[in-house]
Design a protein around this motif. Structure first.
Motif, PDB file in Angstrom:
ATOM      1  N   TYR A 125       0.850  -1.194   0.000  1.00  0.00           N
ATOM      2  CA  TYR A 125       0.000   0.000   0.000  1.00  0.00           C
ATOM      3  C   TYR A 125       0.886   1.245   0.000  1.00  0.00           C
ATOM      4  O   TYR A 125       1.427   1.647   1.031  1.00  0.00           O
ATOM      5  N   HIS A 126       1.048   1.861  -1.171  1.00  0.00           N
ATOM      6  CA  HIS A 126       2.016   2.943  -1.339  1.00  0.00           C
ATOM      7  C   HIS A 126       1.714   4.177  -0.497  1.00  0.00           C
ATOM      8  O   HIS A 126       2.615   4.922  -0.122  1.00  0.00           O
ATOM      9  N   GLN A 127       0.428   4.405  -0.180  1.00  0.00           N
ATOM     10  CA  GLN A 127       0.058   5.608   0.551  1.00  0.00           C
ATOM     11  C   GLN A 127       0.674   5.631   1.955  1.00  0.00           C
ATOM     12  O   GLN A 127       0.964   6.701   2.496  1.00  0.00           O
ATOM     13  N   LEU A 128       0.881   4.470   2.547  1.00  0.00           N
ATOM     14  CA  LEU A 128       1.524   4.403   3.859  1.00  0.00           C
ATOM     15  C   LEU A 128       2.978   4.873   3.783  1.00  0.00           C
ATOM     16  O   LEU A 128       3.461   5.568   4.682  1.00  0.00           O
ATOM     17  N   TYR A 129       3.665   4.517   2.708  1.00  0.00           N
ATOM     18  CA  TYR A 129       5.040   4.973   2.525  1.00  0.00           C
ATOM     19  C   TYR A 129       5.082   6.497   2.368  1.00  0.00           C
ATOM     20  O   TYR A 129       5.955   7.159   2.939  1.00  0.00           O
ATOM     21  N   TYR A 130       4.138   7.013   1.599  1.00  0.00           N
ATOM     22  CA  TYR A 130       4.115   8.460   1.377  1.00  0.00           C
ATOM     23  C   TYR A 130       3.837   9.215   2.673  1.00  0.00           C
ATOM     24  O   TYR A 130       4.491  10.221   2.968  1.00  0.00           O
ATOM     25  N   SER A 131       2.871   8.735   3.459  1.00  0.00           N
ATOM     26  CA  SER A 131       2.542   9.395   4.728  1.00  0.00           C
ATOM     27  C   SER A 131       3.708   9.311   5.699  1.00  0.00           C
ATOM     28  O   SER A 131       4.003  10.265   6.420  1.00  0.00           O
ATOM     29  N   LEU A 132       4.383   8.171   5.720  1.00  0.00           N
ATOM     30  CA  LEU A 132       5.577   8.013   6.547  1.00  0.00           C
ATOM     31  C   LEU A 132       6.649   9.008   6.115  1.00  0.00           C
ATOM     32  O   LEU A 132       7.291   9.661   6.952  1.00  0.00           O
ATOM     33  N   ALA A 133       6.825   9.156   4.808  1.00  0.00           N
ATOM     34  CA  ALA A 133       7.821  10.080   4.274  1.00  0.00           C
ATOM     35  C   ALA A 133       7.474  11.530   4.606  1.00  0.00           C
ATOM     36  O   ALA A 133       8.343  12.310   4.999  1.00  0.00           O
ATOM     37  N   LEU A 134       6.212  11.887   4.447  1.00  0.00           N
ATOM     38  CA  LEU A 134       5.784  13.268   4.691  1.00  0.00           C
ATOM     39  C   LEU A 134       5.990  13.654   6.154  1.00  0.00           C
ATOM     40  O   LEU A 134       6.494  14.742   6.457  1.00  0.00           O
ATOM     41  N   LYS A 141      13.760  14.712   9.035  1.00  0.00           N
ATOM     42  CA  LYS A 141      14.444  13.420   8.975  1.00  0.00           C
ATOM     43  C   LYS A 141      14.528  13.018   7.505  1.00  0.00           C
ATOM     44  O   LYS A 141      13.809  12.137   7.028  1.00  0.00           O
ATOM     45  N   PHE A 142      15.399  13.688   6.793  1.00  0.00           N
ATOM     46  CA  PHE A 142      15.456  13.555   5.341  1.00  0.00           C
ATOM     47  C   PHE A 142      15.832  12.153   4.872  1.00  0.00           C
ATOM     48  O   PHE A 142      15.295  11.660   3.886  1.00  0.00           O
ATOM     49  N   ASP A 143      16.770  11.510   5.554  1.00  0.00           N
ATOM     50  CA  ASP A 143      17.192  10.170   5.130  1.00  0.00           C
ATOM     51  C   ASP A 143      16.041   9.175   5.251  1.00  0.00           C
ATOM     52  O   ASP A 143      15.821   8.349   4.356  1.00  0.00           O
ATOM     53  N   ASP A 144      15.300   9.267   6.358  1.00  0.00           N
ATOM     54  CA  ASP A 144      14.154   8.376   6.555  1.00  0.00           C
ATOM     55  C   ASP A 144      13.065   8.656   5.529  1.00  0.00           C
ATOM     56  O   ASP A 144      12.435   7.729   4.997  1.00  0.00           O
ATOM     57  N   ALA A 145      12.846   9.938   5.273  1.00  0.00           N
ATOM     58  CA  ALA A 145      11.816  10.326   4.301  1.00  0.00           C
ATOM     59  C   ALA A 145      12.178   9.831   2.908  1.00  0.00           C
ATOM     60  O   ALA A 145      11.333   9.302   2.177  1.00  0.00           O
ATOM     61  N   GLU A 146      13.445   9.980   2.541  1.00  0.00           N
ATOM     62  CA  GLU A 146      13.904   9.547   1.211  1.00  0.00           C
ATOM     63  C   GLU A 146      13.745   8.040   1.047  1.00  0.00           C
ATOM     64  O   GLU A 146      13.268   7.566   0.012  1.00  0.00           O
ATOM     65  N   LEU A 147      14.116   7.294   2.071  1.00  0.00           N
ATOM     66  CA  LEU A 147      13.997   5.837   2.023  1.00  0.00           C
ATOM     67  C   LEU A 147      12.543   5.407   1.856  1.00  0.00           C
ATOM     68  O   LEU A 147      12.233   4.518   1.053  1.00  0.00           O
ATOM     69  N   LEU A 165       7.421  15.202  -3.697  1.00  0.00           N
ATOM     70  CA  LEU A 165       8.040  15.354  -2.380  1.00  0.00           C
ATOM     71  C   LEU A 165       9.520  14.993  -2.429  1.00  0.00           C
ATOM     72  O   LEU A 165      10.348  15.656  -1.796  1.00  0.00           O
ATOM     73  N   LEU A 166       9.855  13.962  -3.199  1.00  0.00           N
ATOM     74  CA  LEU A 166      11.256  13.580  -3.332  1.00  0.00           C
ATOM     75  C   LEU A 166      12.049  14.712  -3.992  1.00  0.00           C
ATOM     76  O   LEU A 166      13.187  15.002  -3.598  1.00  0.00           O
TER      77      LEU A 166
END
Length: 341
Positions: A125-134, A141-147, A165-166
């Motif tokens: 579910y890609h939306q979870l990755y995006y929300s985590l990144a945002l 926390k740029f490294d975590d967001a990028e990952l 966002l990337l």
């Protein structure tokens, strides 16, 4: 006796089917009320369902959505927890709503944990990755967001917000090449609208940032002192040279669109030629994509015109009107392109 038993079973299944259908109809009614902005009425509908079945996953999820819409986040979280505990096929959606509510309540660290748990439950579910990144991005926390963004893009390469966002993240890190690649990809997915306008402006700012013009003859090229330690360092140096060349005699009779398109083509070609054995997401995903795109002149022409729409250029508008088939071919190629990640 057997006839009576069969009759009783028939009545039971009829009742069971009818009840299930009624519950779904009531949920649909609640959703319709929510969409109309009648949140209190929607909540009443969901509560009537939960009165009979307090663990109904669909009703709990929908009431959580409605509570989050009226900013009653604690109540929303409570209902999300019911859905999460049920481990139903919609539990990943509940993780998303719960994490968002925790973030709104000023608990971003909790939100991050919730999103991570959601990804563990459903990694597709890609939306979870995006929300985590945002949320990570907002905490710097740029490294975590990028990952998280890269992981999400691997799941769904067509999620435009992830590329945007990337692009902004890499811009904050002053990594122009990777930011440009992300933003260009965003524009092919979302070429019009307010977000597209903002992204196009940022692209132009990044390209101009590499040089300083005192006048048409005196131009200073800005080169990052660590360019030789950066995989994209040479490309960024060449980007500065390309930007400086825009005012030379070579481009004297070219339109602004032609200069923009030609400069971008050179940038993509330079990166492609530097590819060799370089590895990593930006090379494997973006560089390969744009290098292959620029090899096909009609396809690249369609791409350039498609992403230029925010400039409201008359010639660009006419080209798009006259060449709908080229645009269709571009997006067919995009959808069928095999990403090398």
């Amino acid at each position: 006796m057997r006839k009576k038993t069969l009759c009783s079973l028939g009545c039971f299944f009829l009742f069971l089917f009818g009840f299930s259908q009624t519950v779904q109809e009531r949920i649909d009614q609640g959703v319709a009320l929510h969409e109309e902005g009648k949140y209190k009425e929607a909540i009443q509908v969901y509560e009537s369902i939960l009165k009979d079945d307090s663990k109904n996953a669909d009703a709990n999820y929908e009431i959580a959505l409605t509570y989050s819409s009226i900013k009653e986040y604690e109540k929303a979280i409570k209902h999300c927890d019911v859905v999460i505990k049920s481990k139903s096929e919609i539990s990943h959606l509940a993780y998303l709503v719960k994490g968002a509510c925790e973030d709104y309540l000023g608990k971003p660290e909790k939100a991050i944990k919730t999103f991570q748990q959601g990804i563990k439950f459903n990694s597709d579910y890609h939306q979870l990755y995006y929300s985590l990144a945002l949320t990570s991005y907002n905490l710097r926390k740029f490294d975590d967001a990028e990952l998280a963004l890269i992981s999400g893009i691997k799941v769904n390469p067509f999620h435009s917000s992830s590329h945007m966002l990337l692009g902004y993240l890499k811009n904050d890190q002053k990594e122009i090449s990777t930011s440009l690649l992300s933003l260009f990809y965003f524009l092919i997915l979302e070429p019009t609208g307010n977000r597209a306008e903002q992204v196009f402006k940022l692209i132009k700012q990044q390209q101009n940032r590499t040089i300083r013009r005192e006048d048409s003859k005196n131009i200073t090229i800005n080169i990052n002192s660590n360019f030789d330690k950066n995989d994209f360092g040479t490309a960024e140096m060449m980007l500065s040279l390309l930007e400086a060349a825009k005012t030379t005699e070579v481009n004297e009779n070219k339109s602004e669109f032609e200069i923009f398109s030609d400069s971008n083509a050179s940038f993509f070609k330079i990166l492609g030629e530097q590819r060799k054995d370089k590895k990593g997401f930006y090379w494997d995903f973006y560089v390969d994509f744009f290098y292959e795109l620029v090899q096909d002149k009609p396809m690249y022409e369609a791409f350039s015109n498609q992403i230029y729409q925010t400039k409201n250029d008359p010639d660009n508008k006419q080209w798009l009107i006259d060449n709908p088939i080229q645009i269709e071919k571009l997006y067919f190629w995009l959808k069928t392109y095999k990403v090398k990640i």
